[in-house]
Design a protein around this motif. Structure first.
Motif, mmCIF file in Angstrom:
data_model
loop_
_atom_site.group_PDB
_atom_site.id
_atom_site.type_symbol
_atom_site.label_atom_id
_atom_site.label_comp_id
_atom_site.label_asym_id
_atom_site.label_seq_id
_atom_site.Cartn_x
_atom_site.Cartn_y
_atom_site.Cartn_z
ATOM 1 N N SER A 1 3.827 115.446 31.170
ATOM 2 C CA SER A 1 5.204 115.016 31.444
ATOM 3 C C SER A 1 5.476 113.607 30.922
ATOM 4 C CB SER A 1 5.454 115.027 32.951
ATOM 5 O OG SER A 1 4.659 114.021 33.572
ATOM 6 N N GLY A 2 4.409 112.841 30.737
ATOM 7 C CA GLY A 2 4.563 111.440 30.346
ATOM 8 C C GLY A 2 4.628 110.495 31.529
ATOM 9 N N ALA A 3 4.554 111.037 32.761
ATOM 10 C CA ALA A 3 4.721 110.194 33.957
ATOM 11 C C ALA A 3 3.656 109.093 34.051
ATOM 12 C CB ALA A 3 4.699 111.064 35.215
ATOM 13 N N MET A 4 2.416 109.410 33.701
ATOM 14 C CA MET A 4 1.348 108.392 33.813
ATOM 15 C C MET A 4 1.566 107.255 32.825
ATOM 16 S SD MET A 4 -1.261 107.858 35.719
ATOM 17 C CE MET A 4 -1.225 106.101 35.750
ATOM 18 N N GLY A 5 1.868 107.607 31.580
ATOM 19 C CA GLY A 5 2.095 106.567 30.572
ATOM 20 C C GLY A 5 3.312 105.720 30.899
ATOM 21 N N VAL A 6 4.355 106.357 31.436
ATOM 22 C CA VAL A 6 5.558 105.620 31.828
ATOM 23 C C VAL A 6 5.231 104.680 33.002
ATOM 24 C CG1 VAL A 6 7.842 105.896 32.897
ATOM 25 C CG2 VAL A 6 7.228 107.231 30.874
ATOM 26 N N ALA A 7 4.409 105.145 33.947
ATOM 27 C CA ALA A 7 4.002 104.291 35.071
ATOM 28 C C ALA A 7 3.193 103.086 34.577
ATOM 29 C CB ALA A 7 3.185 105.105 36.084
ATOM 30 N N ILE A 8 2.357 103.308 33.564
ATOM 31 C CA ILE A 8 1.596 102.194 32.956
ATOM 32 C C ILE A 8 2.561 101.184 32.329
ATOM 33 C CG2 ILE A 8 0.017 101.584 31.049
ATOM 34 C CD1 ILE A 8 -1.616 102.962 33.040
ATOM 35 N N ALA A 9 3.568 101.704 31.609
ATOM 36 C CA ALA A 9 4.564 100.825 30.969
ATOM 37 C C ALA A 9 5.264 99.975 32.031
ATOM 38 C CB ALA A 9 5.577 101.659 30.188
ATOM 39 N N GLU A 10 5.634 100.590 33.148
ATOM 40 C CA GLU A 10 6.342 99.860 34.218
ATOM 41 C C GLU A 10 5.429 98.818 34.866
ATOM 42 O OE1 GLU A 10 7.595 103.392 36.382
ATOM 43 O OE2 GLU A 10 9.672 103.049 35.738
ATOM 44 N N ALA A 11 4.180 99.208 35.130
ATOM 45 C CA ALA A 11 3.235 98.269 35.763
ATOM 46 C C ALA A 11 2.967 97.072 34.845
ATOM 47 C CB ALA A 11 1.937 98.986 36.115
ATOM 48 N N ALA A 12 2.865 97.341 33.538
ATOM 49 C CA ALA A 12 2.608 96.255 32.581
ATOM 50 C C ALA A 12 3.829 95.340 32.479
ATOM 51 C CB ALA A 12 2.258 96.841 31.215
ATOM 52 N N ARG A 13 5.013 95.948 32.448
ATOM 53 C CA ARG A 13 6.263 95.165 32.441
ATOM 54 C C ARG A 13 6.314 94.276 33.677
ATOM 55 N NH1 ARG A 13 10.948 98.749 34.330
ATOM 56 N NH2 ARG A 13 9.748 98.351 36.218
ATOM 57 N N ASP A 14 6.000 94.840 34.848
ATOM 58 C CA ASP A 14 6.043 94.073 36.093
ATOM 59 C C ASP A 14 4.999 92.965 36.127
ATOM 60 O OD1 ASP A 14 8.107 95.717 36.800
ATOM 61 O OD2 ASP A 14 6.931 96.950 38.201
ATOM 62 N N ALA A 15 3.925 93.136 35.343
ATOM 63 C CA ALA A 15 2.896 92.093 35.262
ATOM 64 C C ALA A 15 3.241 91.057 34.191
ATOM 65 C CB ALA A 15 1.535 92.719 34.983
ATOM 66 N N GLY A 16 4.419 91.193 33.580
ATOM 67 C CA GLY A 16 4.908 90.165 32.662
ATOM 68 C C GLY A 16 4.705 90.421 31.184
ATOM 69 N N ALA A 17 4.126 91.583 30.821
ATOM 70 C CA ALA A 17 3.890 91.878 29.405
ATOM 71 C C ALA A 17 5.189 92.273 28.701
ATOM 72 C CB ALA A 17 2.869 93.001 29.272
ATOM 73 N N ALA A 18 5.242 92.060 27.386
ATOM 74 C CA ALA A 18 6.290 92.632 26.535
ATOM 75 C C ALA A 18 5.785 94.011 26.136
ATOM 76 C CB ALA A 18 6.512 91.762 25.313
ATOM 77 N N VAL A 19 6.476 95.057 26.602
ATOM 78 C CA VAL A 19 5.936 96.421 26.521
ATOM 79 C C VAL A 19 6.705 97.285 25.531
ATOM 80 C CG1 VAL A 19 5.435 98.529 27.842
ATOM 81 C CG2 VAL A 19 5.162 96.282 28.930
ATOM 82 N N THR A 20 5.973 98.039 24.720
ATOM 83 C CA THR A 20 6.560 99.102 23.901
ATOM 84 C C THR A 20 5.977 100.429 24.361
ATOM 85 O OG1 THR A 20 6.742 97.626 22.004
ATOM 86 C CG2 THR A 20 6.910 99.988 21.564
#
Ligand code: CTP
Ligand code: CA
Length: 229
Positions: free
Chosen positions: A37-56
């Motif tokens: 579904s992509g849910a895990m990768g999307v959750a990683i993107a959100e967690a990284a964004r919340d940790a301050g990373a510039a995410v693609t």
């Protein structure tokens, strides 16, 4: 010990994560695909964004919405995913969370197949796809490379051993192993993962995809804290 995780732990860092499942065309209207579904990768993107990373987020056929505050690149096939990941391979962190089709159709038809053209017992000839994670890991790099593995192994030790073998084969820095089966993994809300490095299990987390993603990002942040931003 300094606390390196949580909000701001990835400030000043770039992270690229693939998510979803690639599809391989058979003809203009059909494809070979998988249930990611992509849910895990999307959750990683959100967690990284919340940790301050510039995410693609490089998303292949996502069933879930792309998160806010994340650059999203849409792909369909493994070839497209490979191209987009290699273009961004100089990020500080790359995470291959996508379920990549191991094979593509070798004889893609430009015209829609019909029962008449295909006959009663059609066969598809497949070709092995390139291993994007191994390619990302085996280049000259300063990037932290993270892979995923969904395994059906019922025994815990066997599961971890399979993960360790895969980590070594791929050449990644970290491998996130989760068990899939009829009641775990794909499409289910609760997840348990183990994060491995070359020495063994460095994190073991279970719960919602969001909390597991935070634990994975914590393990990544710990790894990268020592490197200059
Ligand atoms: N992967 C990849 N390119 C491929 C296949 C897999 O980049 N062609 C990545 C996945 O995104 C994941 C990791 O490799 O991060 C492990 O995927 P997995 O399917 O478990 O590995 P395979 O080498 O394909 O092994 P298997 O034969 O068990 O499917
Ligand atoms: Ca595979």
């Amino acid at each position: 010990l300094a606390r390196v995780t949580g909000s701001g732990a990835l400030a000043g860092r770039t992270l690229v994560v693939s998510a979803g499942g690639t599809r391989e065309p058979i003809d203009p209207v059909r494809f070979l695909g998988n249930r990611s579904s992509g849910a895990m990768g999307v959750a990683i993107a959100e967690a990284a964004r919340d940790a301050g990373a510039a995410v693609t987020l490089v998303g292949a056929n996502l069933d879930v919405p792309a998160p806010r505050g994340v650059e999203t690149v849409v792909v369909e096939t493994t070839a497209q995913l490979r191209e987009r990941m290699l273009e961004r391979a100089d990020a500080d962190i790359v995470v291959m969370a996508a379920a990549v089709a191991d094979y593509r159709v070798d004889d893609v038809s430009d015209a829609k197949r019909t029962k008449e053209s295909w006959g009663e017992r059609p066969t598809l000839t497949l070709a092995l796809n390139p291993d994007i994670l191994a390619e990302l890991a085996h280049r000259e790099r300063s990037t932290l490379v993270v892979g995923f593995a969904a395994e059906t192994e019922a025994d815990d030790d066997a599961l971890v051993q399979r993960g360790r073998d895969k980590l070594a084969r791929k050449g990644a820095d970290l491998l996130v192993v989760n068990r899939v089966g009829h009641a775990e993994g794909f499409g289910h809300v609760d997840t348990r993962v183990r994060v491995l490095d070359g020495s063994g299990v460095v994190a073991d987390a279970s719960g919602s995809k969001a909390s597991v993603a935070r634990a994975i990002i914590d393990a990544v942040a710990e790894r990268i804290a020592a490197r200059p931003a």
